[in-house]
Motif scaffolding. Structure first.
Motif, PDB file in Angstrom:
ATOM      1  N   GLN A 533     -19.592 -27.086  41.663  1.00 53.05           N
ATOM      2  CA  GLN A 533     -18.670 -27.269  40.598  1.00 53.05           C
ATOM      3  C   GLN A 533     -18.693 -28.675  39.903  1.00 53.05           C
ATOM      4  OE1 GLN A 533     -14.839 -25.771  42.179  1.00 53.05           O
ATOM      5  NE2 GLN A 533     -15.476 -23.997  42.570  1.00 53.05           N
ATOM      6  N   ARG A 556     -20.029 -22.981  35.639  1.00 50.92           N
ATOM      7  CA  ARG A 556     -18.951 -22.890  34.799  1.00 50.92           C
ATOM      8  C   ARG A 556     -18.628 -21.325  35.010  1.00 50.92           C
ATOM      9  NH1 ARG A 556     -19.858 -23.568  29.141  1.00 50.92           N
ATOM     10  NH2 ARG A 556     -17.793 -22.923  28.799  1.00 50.92           N
ATOM     11  N   LYS A 557     -19.449 -20.613  35.523  1.00 53.99           N
ATOM     12  CA  LYS A 557     -18.713 -19.304  35.670  1.00 53.99           C
ATOM     13  C   LYS A 557     -19.217 -18.836  36.980  1.00 53.99           C
ATOM     14  CE  LYS A 557     -19.321 -14.839  33.742  1.00 53.99           C
ATOM     15  NZ  LYS A 557     -20.165 -13.936  34.858  1.00 53.99           N
ATOM     16  N   ASP A 558     -18.151 -18.559  37.770  1.00 54.89           N
ATOM     17  CA  ASP A 558     -18.341 -17.901  39.117  1.00 54.89           C
ATOM     18  C   ASP A 558     -17.344 -16.935  39.532  1.00 54.89           C
ATOM     19  OD1 ASP A 558     -18.655 -17.264  41.792  1.00 54.89           O
ATOM     20  OD2 ASP A 558     -18.587 -19.208  42.609  1.00 54.89           O
ATOM     21  N   VAL A 559     -17.480 -15.653  38.657  1.00 56.31           N
ATOM     22  CA  VAL A 559     -16.579 -14.465  38.669  1.00 56.31           C
ATOM     23  C   VAL A 559     -17.136 -13.270  38.527  1.00 56.31           C
ATOM     24  CG1 VAL A 559     -15.661 -15.010  36.386  1.00 56.31           C
ATOM     25  CG2 VAL A 559     -14.235 -13.544  37.998  1.00 56.31           C
ATOM     26  N   ARG A 572     -15.164  -6.646  48.532  1.00 54.12           N
ATOM     27  CA  ARG A 572     -14.881  -7.533  49.790  1.00 54.12           C
ATOM     28  C   ARG A 572     -16.119  -7.663  50.825  1.00 54.12           C
ATOM     29  NH1 ARG A 572     -12.211  -3.982  53.277  1.00 54.12           N
ATOM     30  NH2 ARG A 572     -14.223  -3.880  54.623  1.00 54.12           N
ATOM     31  N   LEU A 575     -17.942 -10.675  49.174  1.00 54.37           N
ATOM     32  CA  LEU A 575     -17.200 -11.699  49.508  1.00 54.37           C
ATOM     33  C   LEU A 575     -17.475 -12.162  50.917  1.00 54.37           C
ATOM     34  CD1 LEU A 575     -14.953 -13.978  48.541  1.00 54.37           C
ATOM     35  CD2 LEU A 575     -13.178 -12.247  49.281  1.00 54.37           C
ATOM     36  N   GLU A 576     -17.341 -11.405  51.691  1.00 50.04           N
ATOM     37  CA  GLU A 576     -17.623 -11.630  53.020  1.00 50.04           C
ATOM     38  C   GLU A 576     -18.952 -12.150  53.261  1.00 50.04           C
ATOM     39  OE1 GLU A 576     -16.877  -7.887  55.064  1.00 50.04           O
ATOM     40  OE2 GLU A 576     -14.685  -8.461  55.648  1.00 50.04           O
ATOM     41  N   LYS A 579     -19.035 -15.765  51.988  1.00 47.79           N
ATOM     42  CA  LYS A 579     -18.336 -16.773  52.833  1.00 47.79           C
ATOM     43  C   LYS A 579     -19.539 -16.900  54.072  1.00 47.79           C
ATOM     44  CE  LYS A 579     -14.151 -15.930  54.509  1.00 47.79           C
ATOM     45  NZ  LYS A 579     -13.712 -17.332  54.512  1.00 47.79           N
ATOM     46  N   LYS A 582     -21.628 -19.341  52.772  1.00 47.86           N
ATOM     47  CA  LYS A 582     -21.291 -20.993  52.824  1.00 47.86           C
ATOM     48  C   LYS A 582     -21.093 -21.538  54.069  1.00 47.86           C
ATOM     49  CE  LYS A 582     -17.167 -22.917  51.180  1.00 47.86           C
ATOM     50  NZ  LYS A 582     -15.754 -22.745  50.470  1.00 47.86           N
TER      51      LYS A 582
ATOM     52  N   ARG B 307      -7.304  -9.261  58.937  1.00 49.14           N
ATOM     53  CA  ARG B 307      -7.916 -10.268  58.169  1.00 49.14           C
ATOM     54  C   ARG B 307      -8.473  -9.806  56.905  1.00 49.14           C
ATOM     55  NH1 ARG B 307     -12.782 -11.993  57.834  1.00 49.14           N
ATOM     56  NH2 ARG B 307     -13.571  -9.906  58.642  1.00 49.14           N
ATOM     57  N   GLN B 308      -9.246  -8.462  57.172  1.00 53.48           N
ATOM     58  CA  GLN B 308      -9.749  -8.070  55.849  1.00 53.48           C
ATOM     59  C   GLN B 308      -8.727  -7.592  54.875  1.00 53.48           C
ATOM     60  OE1 GLN B 308     -11.771  -4.924  57.924  1.00 53.48           O
ATOM     61  NE2 GLN B 308     -13.817  -5.793  57.478  1.00 53.48           N
ATOM     62  N   MET B 311      -7.878 -10.825  52.926  1.00 59.06           N
ATOM     63  CA  MET B 311      -8.949 -11.106  52.249  1.00 59.06           C
ATOM     64  C   MET B 311      -8.927 -10.352  50.814  1.00 59.06           C
ATOM     65  SD  MET B 311     -12.666 -11.108  53.957  1.00 59.06           S
ATOM     66  CE  MET B 311     -13.702 -12.214  52.962  1.00 59.06           C
ATOM     67  N   GLU B 312      -8.543  -9.034  50.891  1.00 63.61           N
ATOM     68  CA  GLU B 312      -8.278  -8.149  49.751  1.00 63.61           C
ATOM     69  C   GLU B 312      -7.180  -8.609  48.879  1.00 63.61           C
ATOM     70  OE1 GLU B 312     -10.281  -4.124  51.806  1.00 63.61           O
ATOM     71  OE2 GLU B 312      -8.104  -4.177  51.463  1.00 63.61           O
ATOM     72  N   MET B 315      -8.089 -11.736  47.244  1.00 66.30           N
ATOM     73  CA  MET B 315      -9.359 -11.617  46.205  1.00 66.30           C
ATOM     74  C   MET B 315      -8.814 -10.558  44.766  1.00 66.30           C
ATOM     75  SD  MET B 315     -12.243  -8.801  47.499  1.00 66.30           S
ATOM     76  CE  MET B 315     -11.717  -7.361  47.262  1.00 66.30           C
ATOM     77  N   LEU B 360     -14.002 -19.295  37.596  1.00 68.39           N
ATOM     78  CA  LEU B 360     -14.247 -19.726  38.784  1.00 68.39           C
ATOM     79  C   LEU B 360     -13.769 -18.945  39.680  1.00 68.39           C
ATOM     80  CD1 LEU B 360     -14.842 -23.642  38.432  1.00 68.39           C
ATOM     81  CD2 LEU B 360     -16.589 -21.963  38.280  1.00 68.39           C
ATOM     82  N   ALA B 361     -13.055 -17.694  39.306  1.00 67.71           N
ATOM     83  CA  ALA B 361     -12.476 -16.922  40.165  1.00 67.71           C
ATOM     84  C   ALA B 361     -12.653 -16.552  41.623  1.00 67.71           C
ATOM     85  CB  ALA B 361     -11.561 -15.819  39.640  1.00 67.71           C
ATOM     86  N   ASP B 362     -13.976 -16.285  41.829  1.00 71.00           N
ATOM     87  CA  ASP B 362     -14.569 -15.926  43.115  1.00 71.00           C
ATOM     88  C   ASP B 362     -14.977 -17.114  43.861  1.00 71.00           C
ATOM     89  OD1 ASP B 362     -14.893 -13.653  41.970  1.00 71.00           O
ATOM     90  OD2 ASP B 362     -16.928 -13.485  42.085  1.00 71.00           O
ATOM     91  N   ALA B 363     -15.099 -18.144  43.347  1.00 74.33           N
ATOM     92  CA  ALA B 363     -15.122 -19.627  44.278  1.00 74.33           C
ATOM     93  C   ALA B 363     -13.680 -19.927  44.730  1.00 74.33           C
ATOM     94  CB  ALA B 363     -15.790 -20.778  43.205  1.00 74.33           C
ATOM     95  N   VAL B 365     -11.290 -18.161  45.106  1.00 78.63           N
ATOM     96  CA  VAL B 365     -10.723 -16.771  46.151  1.00 78.63           C
ATOM     97  C   VAL B 365     -11.546 -17.424  47.638  1.00 78.63           C
ATOM     98  CG1 VAL B 365     -11.309 -14.827  47.185  1.00 78.63           C
ATOM     99  CG2 VAL B 365     -10.586 -14.887  44.767  1.00 78.63           C
ATOM    100  N   ARG B 366     -12.633 -17.995  47.600  1.00 76.08           N
ATOM    101  CA  ARG B 366     -13.483 -18.388  48.838  1.00 76.08           C
ATOM    102  C   ARG B 366     -12.804 -19.577  49.407  1.00 76.08           C
ATOM    103  NH1 ARG B 366     -18.078 -17.248  45.951  1.00 76.08           N
ATOM    104  NH2 ARG B 366     -18.427 -19.300  45.114  1.00 76.08           N
ATOM    105  N   ASP B 367     -12.224 -20.569  48.658  1.00 80.94           N
ATOM    106  CA  ASP B 367     -11.443 -21.647  48.883  1.00 80.94           C
ATOM    107  C   ASP B 367     -10.088 -21.254  49.367  1.00 80.94           C
ATOM    108  OD1 ASP B 367     -13.618 -23.434  48.049  1.00 80.94           O
ATOM    109  OD2 ASP B 367     -12.771 -23.942  46.235  1.00 80.94           O
ATOM    110  N   LEU B 369      -9.242 -18.761  50.834  1.00 78.20           N
ATOM    111  CA  LEU B 369      -9.563 -18.085  52.133  1.00 78.20           C
ATOM    112  C   LEU B 369      -9.837 -18.988  53.446  1.00 78.20           C
ATOM    113  CD1 LEU B 369     -11.217 -14.772  51.024  1.00 78.20           C
ATOM    114  CD2 LEU B 369      -9.059 -15.067  51.901  1.00 78.20           C
ATOM    115  N   GLY B 370     -10.312 -20.304  52.821  1.00 79.69           N
ATOM    116  CA  GLY B 370     -10.856 -21.164  53.738  1.00 79.69           C
ATOM    117  C   GLY B 370     -12.058 -20.704  54.898  1.00 79.69           C
ATOM    118  N   ASP B 371     -11.793 -21.187  55.984  1.00 82.81           N
ATOM    119  CA  ASP B 371     -12.992 -20.799  56.932  1.00 82.81           C
ATOM    120  C   ASP B 371     -12.412 -19.723  57.697  1.00 82.81           C
ATOM    121  OD1 ASP B 371     -14.710 -22.783  55.750  1.00 82.81           O
ATOM    122  OD2 ASP B 371     -13.800 -24.120  57.081  1.00 82.81           O
TER     123      ASP B 371
END
Lengths: 613, 371
Positions: A533, A556-559, A572, A575-576, A579, A582, B307-308, B311-312, B315, B360-363, B365-367, B369-371
């Protein structure tokens, strides 16, 4: 049944020889024919590459490679001779092992493909054999091939060893043509071993192999005296004393016997579990009334090339440690110690005899322990003289001090390249680029030359062989031996990610090449590291001086702008997965780097060069 | 809680090069599936839903695809009637039909309107001929505007245009023209999706072979900002990351997805979310029909755990302008960091994306949600 019994064989009928040949020139097939001609193998049990496959023969609870085979041979004079055929490892990394095998012989069959001529490693081993005063029996093999040029290569061999081209034997191991003549020539020309049968026993270890069932199997050539089953033996380099559990010969299965006398070749089993306790080149004597003077030529194996080995999956670290501990039992030259890398996690700094040794070790670890490994770029040993006069040895870029160094010495090798004349220009250029110093060039025949260079070992270690092969379409062969050290203007290049050095990518290179190394790595990492970022500079630096820089622009774009008609599960799961990914990221400062990027950066240089060849 | 019905029509006249949706051309269908009678199978599933749920009047119905308009108006209306019969329709029901500008005429819209449909969504994609060619769309830029005109004449108050941006060869001016054309067609809703090269599509193969440049994320980001600006200037407001509307023009059916409401998806590959269970039907029309005959068209089912579900919620919710309740944010530390980076802002008890945060919506979301 052979007339000559092990332990009571007259040295006058013993002939100890090895076969010097390039891979694929027919050594295994010739050995097969020798087994047949001498009838040590029942014809019904004969199979191709008999000796090579013996390591899978475990019925007898012993794993034997083709280290030394005793062949009874009735020569033209009607006398039964004992021929001991001793195997030699065929690669540059194992020059010392080769020299010990040669030292166990009085003669050598020089086996050369009649369609290809001599290769550099064969030539190097030949020189080694000549230095050991071995009688050379030159043989051209594969003369049945349509492409064979026996006259041309007989002349080449004759010129190299200084004999008459007519003395070069012609064989086809495939058809069996001329094989008996080779053995007859060995009997006639190779001198019988000389030794003092009454003197205290002295036997030289020329190979030492760990066997799961029997412990270490030690291969020896008796020089003086006799070693019998009732003796306790002592290793002269350490003074360690061992019980003798078994003495035997290989013919071609292991056969226990009462003892080995002057000139004889066989194996000893003492029950030790680590080849370090039974080292190649060491002298074995009897524990009581033993010799006081060891045979010359013993050397501790010294690693020449160092590299970090890491499991790709960090949780495999204990398995890697166990696998190394196990491998060490069978490899006296392997050294290692734990090492931690920011980029790669926990691993080992390993020392090897050379590149091939490194490859063999890595391959065995991966295959036998089922591990996926990544290795850092290989390093040679540098000797540094610091400003205060103290000396340090550096085998890892991380140990390289910043500044305060007055002199740096690097190991150099004497390299021999044999190649077709048409590639001479290209190869000279390559050697030039690699800081080579030409020593000379000789024509082996009209269209083949031998080029001699002094080259820094570090340059050879860095994909030289791949380059050589690709620039000569595979026709060049290379051999080298260490020939001391030279002072060089070397620097450490660090690679910085967002200002943080990444240890696995630091390299010690010549000052003139720092820029190209830096550019190569920064460009590669720019491709491999995902955008963050924020903007991430990737720099190459010598000390605090940045020499080149690339930038990863901020993402700049992550969606994912798509809804998949209510398929929330898919989104989902994606996303999992992200994560999960990550979690596997390594943090270099604030920068998230996938482990795969580090691995790809370390391995792409290998694959790209492999592609070219 | 609002309840929606989604109806999937898995047919297209031809397949667009970028599309990985669950749809089939005549030649891709097996012999046992006939387009003309396929709606009867869908009605069978509607009846099945009615049996299982009893009367639950649908607040929204959405016919998507595929190309629903390819069936013609009568079968679509028949399905809607069946939904009314078996589940019921709320008084203010929103009934949307996706259409391809190619396969519509005035009569089609008139019939739909009279049959109870309230909303039309037109696949316009772009006003640029060269972009449409790369996307392998068969219609001309003008066709979408004409379709919007016809829909409005038929009495549809709600008409939407779908745009795709970031196609290789597309220029800023192409995007300006596309938005201008859509706005001029007097629609009250515009969706804009970045072109995604999906694995296995003809487009992916052409990108792989170098025939077409890979879409550039930075260009897509520029185009998104441009579109947001143009639409805002024209009086539209974003209500979801990829959706803009005039007042009252939001698509209530799609809001249901983002708000975690309940819906039944009818048809091959359709997804449902009811009573905490998500399930999805067999993808291919043939296996779907076979499943129906056997009494169960579902291919899979899952019940997301706590948990899921969390997440939903994050998200989905964060993508809406109305945002996410602070109470639903699992990692308050991340929130502070995100506010610091300017990617989200807190308004009342809601967490909302900023303009840069939307990209940056997906990023985010990941943030969150934390770890």
């Amino acid at each position: 049944m052979p007339v000559q019994k092990p332990g009571s064989t007259d040295p006058l009928v013993v002939r100890n020889f090895c076969i010097i040949a390039h891979i694929d020139h027919g050594k295994s097939t010739l050995a097969d024919r020798m087994l047949q001609v001498t009838e040590v193998v029942d014809p019904r049990q004969m199979r191709a590459q008999y000796l090579d496959r013996m390591d899978i023969e475990r019925e007898r609870g012993i794993t034997i490679k083709s280290q030394a085979v005793r062949l009874p041979f009735v020569a033209d004079d009607g006398i039964e001779y004992v021929l001991n055929m001793i195997d030699t490892p065929g690669h540059v990394d194992f020059t010392y092992e080769v020299s010990r095998s040669l030292a166990a012989c009085e003669g050598a069959v020089l086996l050369v493909d009649a369609a290809q001529g001599i290769e550099a490693q064969t030539l190097a081993n030949l020189y080694l054999a000549l230095e050991n005063d071995l009688m050379i029996v030159p043989v051209l093999n594969k003369i049945d091939l349509p492409a064979a040029q026996p006259e041309k290569y007989a002349a080449e061999l004759a010129r190299i060893i200084g004999c008459d081209p007519a003395d070069v034997l012609l064989t086809s191991a495939k058809t069996g043509l001329g094989v008996r003549e080779v053995l007859q020539r060995v009997v006639e020309q190779v001198p019988a071993p000389m030794g003092d049968a009454q003197a205290p026993a002295r036997a030289m270890i020329f190979d030492s192999v760990y066997d799961t069932y029997r412990g270490v199997v030690t291969y020896v050539r008796v020089i003086d005296g006799r070693i019998g089953t009732r003796d306790k033996v002592a290793m002269m380099s350490t003074g360690a004393v061992h019980e003798l559990l078994e003495v035997g010969i290989i013919s071609p299965e292991p056969i226990p016997c009462q003892g080995l006398g002057v000139g004889e070749v066989g194996y000893l089993i003492t029950g030790v579990k680590d080849v370090r306790q039974s080292r190649v080149g060491d002298t074995v004597t009897t524990a009581t009334k033993g010799a006081t003077q060891a045979l010359g030529g013993y050397r501790d194996p010294k690693p020449m090339v160092y590299s970090g080995l890491y499991p790709i999956d960090g949780s495999d670290y204990p398995e890697l440690r166990d696998a190394l501990d196990k491998l060490k039992l069978n490899d006296a030259a392997l050294v290692y110690e734990p090492e931690t890398s920011l980029a790669l996690g926990f691993g080992f700094r390993c020392g090897f005899l050379g590149l091939l040794h490194m490859e063999i070790v890595r391959e065995r670890l991966e295959r036998e322990a089922n591990l996926d490994l990544i290795s850092t770029a290989p390093n040679v040993i540098y000797r540094l003289v610091q400003d205060d006069g103290t000396e340090i040895t550096v085998t890892n870029p991380s140990e390289f001090p910043n500044g305060k160094v007055s002199q740096i010495f690097e190991p150099i090798v004497r390299a021999t390249v044999i190649l077709p004349t048409e590639f001479v220009g290209t190869v000279m250029e390559l050697c030039q680029q690699r800081r080579g110093l030409m020593l000379g060039m000789d024509y082996l025949s009209e269209d083949r030359v031998e080029l001699r260079y002094t080259l820094p070992l570090a340059e050879i270690v860095f994909d030289f062989f791949d380059q050589l092969k690709s620039k000569t379409r595979g026709y060049a062969s290379l051999d080298y031996e260490l020939s001391g050290e030279q002072q060089a203007d070397l620097v450490k290049v660090d690679i910085l990610l967002h200002g943080e050095p990444v240890d696995a990518f630091s390299a010690i290179v010549h000052r003139d090449k720092a820029m190209s190394y830096g550019t190569m790595m920064t460009v590669k990492l720019k491709e491999l590291i995902p955008r963050q970022q924020f903007e991430v500079p990737i720099q190459a630096a010598i000390g605090s001086r940045v020499i080149t820089r690339e930038t990863i622009r901020a993402i700049r774009k992550d969606v994912l702008a798509k809804c998949y008609g209510g398929d929330i599960s898919r989104k989902r799961k994606l996303l999992e997965k992200q994560k999960e990914g990550k979690k596997r990221m390594k943090m270099v400062g604030r920068v998230e780097v996938p482990q795969e990027a580090f691995i790809a950066a370390l391995s792409t240089s290998e694959t790209s060069s492999a592609k070219k060849s | 809680m609002p309840f929606g019905v989604y109806v999937h029509i898995p047919f297209c006249a031809s397949r667009c090069g970028y599309c990985d949706f669950n749809t089939y051309t005549a030649t891709e269908l097996g012999a046992s599936v006939v387009r003309e009678t396929f709606h009867r199978h869908l009605i069978t599933e509607v009846a099945m839903a009615g049996q299982q749920l009893g009367p639950v009047p649908a607040d929204t119905v959405f016919f998507g695809g595929g190309t629903p308009s390819l069936l013609g108006a009568a079968p679509l209306i028949e399905i809607l009637r069946a939904i009314d019969d078996h589940l019921g329709l709320a008084d203010d029901v929103e009934v949307t039909c996706e259409v391809n500008p190619d396969s519509v005429d005035q009569e089609f819209f008139d019939q739909l309107r009279q049959g109870g449909f309230t909303r039309i969504s037109i696949g316009m994609q772009s006003a640029s001929n060269s972009v449409l060619r790369i996307l392998e769309r068969t219609h001309t830029p003008g066709a979408a505007a004409r379709a919007a005109q016809m829909a409005r004449s038929a009495g549809f108050a709600h008409v939407s245009m779908d745009l795709i941006y970031g196609t290789p060869s597309e220029t800023d001016d192409d995007v300006r023209t596309s938005v201008a054309l859509a706005v001029a067609a007097e629609v009250d809703h515009i969706s804009a999706y970045a072109l995604i090269v999906e694995d296995g599509t003809p487009l992916a193969r052409r990108v792989q072979s170098g025939q077409i440049a890979r879409p550039d994320d930075d260009v897509a980001a520029d185009r998104y900002e441009l579109i947001d600006q143009l639409l805002t200037d024209a009086g539209f407001t974003w209500y979801e990351v990829s959706n803009w509307s005039r007042a009252g023009g939001q698509c209530r059916h799609n809001l249901g997805y983002w708000r975690n409401d309940q819906w039944w998806g009818v048809g091959p590959g359709a997804h449902s979310f009811i009573g905490g269970h998500r399930w999805w039907n067999h993808k291919h029309p043939q296996t779907y029909v076979q499943g129906l005959l056997d009494g169960d068209p579902r291919a899979g089912i899952e019940q997301p755990d706590e948990r899921q579900r969390q997440m939903e919620t994050v998200m989905l919710g964060v993508r809406l302008r109305e945002g996410l309740a602070i109470a639903d944010v699992p990692d308050p530390k991340a929130l502070a960091d995100l506010v610091g980076k300017g990617q989200v802002l807190v308004s009342g008890d809601r967490v909302q994306l900023t303009a840069s945060g939307r990209l940056l919506a997906d990023a985010v979301v990941r943030d969150l949600l934390g770890d």
